[in-house]
Scaffold this motif. Sequence first.
Motif, short mmCIF file in Angstrom:
data_model
loop_
_atom_site.label_atom_id
_atom_site.label_comp_id
_atom_site.label_asym_id
_atom_site.label_seq_id
_atom_site.Cartn_x
_atom_site.Cartn_y
_atom_site.Cartn_z
N SER A 1 0.85 -1.18 0.00
CA SER A 1 0.00 0.00 0.00
C SER A 1 0.89 1.23 0.00
CB SER A 1 -0.89 0.01 1.23
OG SER A 1 -1.62 -1.18 1.31
N VAL A 2 1.12 1.75 -1.19
CA VAL A 2 1.88 3.00 -1.29
C VAL A 2 1.03 3.97 -2.09
CG1 VAL A 2 4.11 1.85 -1.13
CG2 VAL A 2 3.09 2.24 -3.37
N TYR A 3 1.40 5.25 -2.07
CA TYR A 3 0.61 6.26 -2.78
C TYR A 3 1.15 6.36 -4.20
CZ TYR A 3 0.11 7.22 2.19
OH TYR A 3 -0.06 7.10 3.54
N GLU A 4 0.47 5.73 -5.13
CA GLU A 4 0.99 5.57 -6.48
C GLU A 4 1.16 6.90 -7.21
OE1 GLU A 4 0.10 2.21 -8.65
OE2 GLU A 4 0.65 1.17 -6.80
N ASP A 5 0.31 7.86 -6.91
CA ASP A 5 0.39 9.14 -7.63
C ASP A 5 1.50 10.04 -7.11
OD1 ASP A 5 -1.60 8.62 -9.38
OD2 ASP A 5 -3.19 9.54 -8.20
N LEU A 6 2.11 9.65 -6.02
CA LEU A 6 3.15 10.50 -5.44
C LEU A 6 4.52 9.85 -5.65
CD1 LEU A 6 1.37 11.40 -2.08
CD2 LEU A 6 1.44 12.74 -4.17
N GLU B 1 7.89 11.80 -1.72
CA GLU B 1 6.64 12.27 -1.11
C GLU B 1 5.98 11.19 -0.26
OE1 GLU B 1 5.28 15.55 -4.48
OE2 GLU B 1 4.79 13.44 -4.75
#
Lengths: 249, 376
Positions: free
Chosen positions: A94-99, A103
């Motif tokens: 679970s990582v923030y794909e858009d960042l 970030e």
Amino acid sequence: MNMQNPNFLLMVEGLTVSFDGFKAVNDLSFYVEPNECRVIIGPNGAGKTTVLDLICGRTKATAGSVKFKDKELLAMREDQIVHAGVGRKFQTPSVYEDLTVFENLELSYPKGHSVFGALTFRRDANVKARIKEIAETIFLEDLLDEKAAYLSHGQKQWLEIGMLLIQDPELLMLDEPVAGMSVAERKKTAELLRRIVEDRSVIVIEHDMGFVADIATRVTVLHQGKTLSEGSMERVQNDPKVIEVYLGH
Amino acid sequence: MERSSNRLFTTQDILGFAVLAVIIFIVLPMALDSFRLNLFGKYLTYAFVAVGLVLCWGAGGILSLGQGVFFGLGGYCMAMFLKLEASTPKNTAIQSTPGIPDFMDWNQLTALPWWWEPFNSLFFTMIAVVAVPVVFALIIGVAMFRRRVGGVYFAIITQAFAAILTILIIGQQGFTGGVNGITDLRTLHGWDIRTNDAKEVLYFVNAGLLFACLLIAQFVRKSKLGRLLIAMRDQEDRVRFSGYDVASFKIFIFCLGAAFAGIGGAMFTLQVGFMSPTLVGIVPSIEMVIFCAVGGRLSILGAVYGALLVNWAKTSLSESFPELWLLGLGGLFIAVVMVFPNGLAGVYAEHIAPRLSGLFGGKTGAAKSPKETPAE
Ligand SMILES: Nc1ncnc2c1ncn2[C@@H]1O[C@H](COP(=O)(O)OP(=O)(O)OP(=O)(O)O)[C@@H](O)[C@H]1O
Ligand SMILES: [Mg+2]
């Protein structure tokens, strides 16, 4: 058992959760010491992930108690549990794909967690230095400006571990951290985990027995929501009950 | 190392703000007569709502289909003040109870309701224009987000609020002016807002306020909070288990959107001269989402263009083919969702910006094509 032992970092006692009558975790007790690397193994559906969910507050327990440094976690909200010092990695990365990687790590940096704090958060030298340090630990120092969406599966797993490390939790819980990794990546991850364990306690869920043997201080075998066996890797591996339900096939 | 996302303004952003400022402050006022300029001023009041929606929906993934509620609350606050000022005992001498708004008199009210009293004060009204929508948003936000209501359920519930408020306003004629709304507004502290000169001044005040909101929105998006919203949209649990109280961030951004909408509503009342329940309900609320979608729900500047263009098309079309407008609007929405999910801003970033930067040999455009992919 010596339940009053003040040396335990985490004390799980009588933990139970019932989903419409089905007890996914059933009267489970175990104790984790400081600097211990506890590995939880068990067949699919044994309730391993659910145990972590209960400890970190994602699922509400039906009964029992989870004490972390003598604080009852079951009464706390998820973010409060994190601030108490418990970090959790999910089974699917679970990582923030858009960042970007940078970030992603920055959002996990333990500062500016209120609305006002987030609005006024400054990316100062300390933050940058800490992010660089963590990025080196998780083998991503050259990818800081890459969007997380473009990382390989294994790199995403590392990034999520890094996002937890930057918070420096006293207890880190990892759900299948090497799942889907190549052999080379596994090796690196084992090395990473060994370094992580040096100054904190870790609970790892893992299926790969070679990997488990590599890192575990103690092993808990879970079956139908209950402890089937517990002890050193060697002891557990030779336990006939464990061989029957888990290792035998 | 250069990380564009942390700077308040990239070269690209400055350019975008400058172009929009030139259009709104110079081109439109020079090109349009006072009637048309007033129309565009009205369109720009919807841009406040659209910018708020970019923050809530585009950045945070919180789709509200009830922004008309906040637009309406801001608008009604302003209308109440103007109505009280217009209802002097002298102006209303023929009523059975002079000195109260005409619609109250028609509904057999004999005294001003207590909650109308504070709106005699312009200072109070100006605070209420922002505070009333924010308090409403706070109540809805706390009730919904603390219970982890999100996505479609949240959208439907906000829509229900839009319906409820409309029904309340229409039902309580004596207090609200009912279905006709609050009309016949004349002066603001003695200054006649119906003259062409006043309308021109109001246009510029409106434009200035819009830019203030745009700057606030830009600041929020470029702060860590902006990045947190994007993170929440994609991986809410990861954010929560990184130690953030997710609900408080959603409540904050929802309240900010409501504050913007309230200001827009108040400026609508001032420029158009009335406020009515037709601007509060479900249809206008959905239209506001369409302005945002057409402009590009990830771009605050795009939202302004979206509000301008769709409203301009609406006026032009419904002048000639009134029955076609709703069909056109529906078609437009479907087209945007299917073909241009990032709206005008997306089209610009993908097709125009790279060419522009090629033309000027600059490094402004190409590297910054859409930073965020649309969330589902
Ligand atoms: N929210 C829920 N509602 C109902 N049942 C659930 C819920 N969460 C888990 N379960 C059930 O509880 C049992 C334990 O699930 P859990 O995910 O903890 O297993 P696991 O040991 O992590 O398995 P795996 O090795 O496949 O990851 C399963 O039978 C699962 O279907
Ligand atoms: Mg599992």
